[in-house]
Design a protein around this motif. Structure first.
Motif, PDB file in Angstrom:
ATOM      1  N   UNK A 218      15.181  44.573 -21.026  1.00  0.00           N
ATOM      2  CA  UNK A 218      14.126  43.783 -20.406  1.00  0.00           C
ATOM      3  C   UNK A 218      13.555  42.814 -21.435  1.00  0.00           C
ATOM      4  N   UNK A 219      12.774  41.833 -20.953  1.00  0.00           N
ATOM      5  CA  UNK A 219      12.171  40.856 -21.847  1.00  0.00           C
ATOM      6  C   UNK A 219      13.181  39.917 -22.467  1.00  0.00           C
ATOM      7  N   UNK A 220      14.338  39.723 -21.792  1.00  0.00           N
ATOM      8  CA  UNK A 220      15.366  38.832 -22.319  1.00  0.00           C
ATOM      9  C   UNK A 220      15.059  37.388 -21.945  1.00  0.00           C
ATOM     10  N   UNK A 221      15.821  36.469 -22.515  1.00  0.00           N
ATOM     11  CA  UNK A 221      15.676  35.057 -22.186  1.00  0.00           C
ATOM     12  C   UNK A 221      16.416  34.722 -20.900  1.00  0.00           C
ATOM     13  N   UNK A 222      16.969  33.524 -20.831  1.00  0.00           N
ATOM     14  CA  UNK A 222      17.633  33.034 -19.611  1.00  0.00           C
ATOM     15  C   UNK A 222      19.066  33.588 -19.560  1.00  0.00           C
ATOM     16  N   UNK A 223      19.191  34.895 -19.354  1.00  0.00           N
ATOM     17  CA  UNK A 223      20.505  35.540 -19.331  1.00  0.00           C
ATOM     18  C   UNK A 223      21.125  35.377 -17.943  1.00  0.00           C
ATOM     19  N   UNK A 224      22.444  35.398 -17.904  1.00  0.00           N
ATOM     20  CA  UNK A 224      23.162  35.287 -16.636  1.00  0.00           C
ATOM     21  C   UNK A 224      24.545  35.910 -16.797  1.00  0.00           C
TER      22      UNK A 224
END
Length: 211
Positions: free
Chosen positions: A155-161
């Motif tokens: 959690x608290x990650x950046x713009x992951x995809x």
């Protein structure tokens, strides 16, 4: 595979994996992009770019099933059920049901909204959740498996995809857009048991696949 011949017509082509022979070919309309087949090979989860949502196409008949109001098809579970994301007044819900309907099981309640479609590997599905209600801000990654409780692996990650779980469920690989000039992409791997994240590098290199 999806193939466009003229730009006005798109075909769903089924190939024999051993010989390459064409087994079936049918028109599925413009703007429909095949994404993932069901474990039994009878259905295709496709993305309808015109409507901005996922649809189900029955391969044998070409019959199309659209998701219900405020619903989106997310991915296949290994037991043949389709994951469905339902947008609520606050947050969202991930459910599982058979393509033709029937009993629905709620698997996961989210505070934010999932980014769809999700990626399946083996018996597991990885889902990105935008933690804020409007989809901005930090993101989480969830791991969903048939018959098991969903696990938030980070959690608290950046713009992951595009997260993808390994077949043994020990790791989840992902890509992440990093702001700057120019914008760059970096990739990483999460160790599920510990939550430890290891990036391939700061930018410019990639984890090509997770097995």
């Amino acid at each position: 595979i999806g193939a466009t011949r003229t730009g006005q017509q798109q075909w769903l082509v089924t190939l024999d994996s051993r010989t390459g022979q064409i087994l079936d070919q049918r028109d599925i309309g413009v703007g429909i992009q095949p994404y993932a087949s069901s474990p039994d090979g009878k259905w295709i989860l496709a993305v309808d770019h015109r409507a901005g949502t996922g649809v189900l196409v029955e391969i044998a008949t070409g019959r199309r099933i659209d998701a219900g109001p405020r619903e989106s098809f997310a991915s296949w579970l290994a037991d043949g059920r389709i994951l469905v994301a339902v947008e609520l007044e606050r947050g969202s819900r991930i459910m599982a049901r058979r393509p033709d309907g029937g009993t629905t099981e709620t698997l996961l309640e989210l505070d934010g909204l999932p980014l769809l479609p999700a990626v399946a590997s083996g018996s597991r599905v990885a889902i990105v959740e935008g933690q804020n209600p409007d989809g901005s801000g930090p993101r989480s990654i969830w791991l969903v498996s048939s018959g098991q409780e969903p696990v938030r692996v980070a959690r608290g990650l950046g713009r992951v995809y595009s997260p993808k779980p390994s077949h043994d469920g020990r790791f989840v690989g992902f890509s992440e857009v990093v702001s700057g000039t120019p914008i760059t992409v970096r990739t990483g791997v999460i160790e599920v048991a510990t939550g430890r994240i290891e990036y391939a590098c700061d930018a410019g290199c990639a984890v090509l696949d997770v097995r």
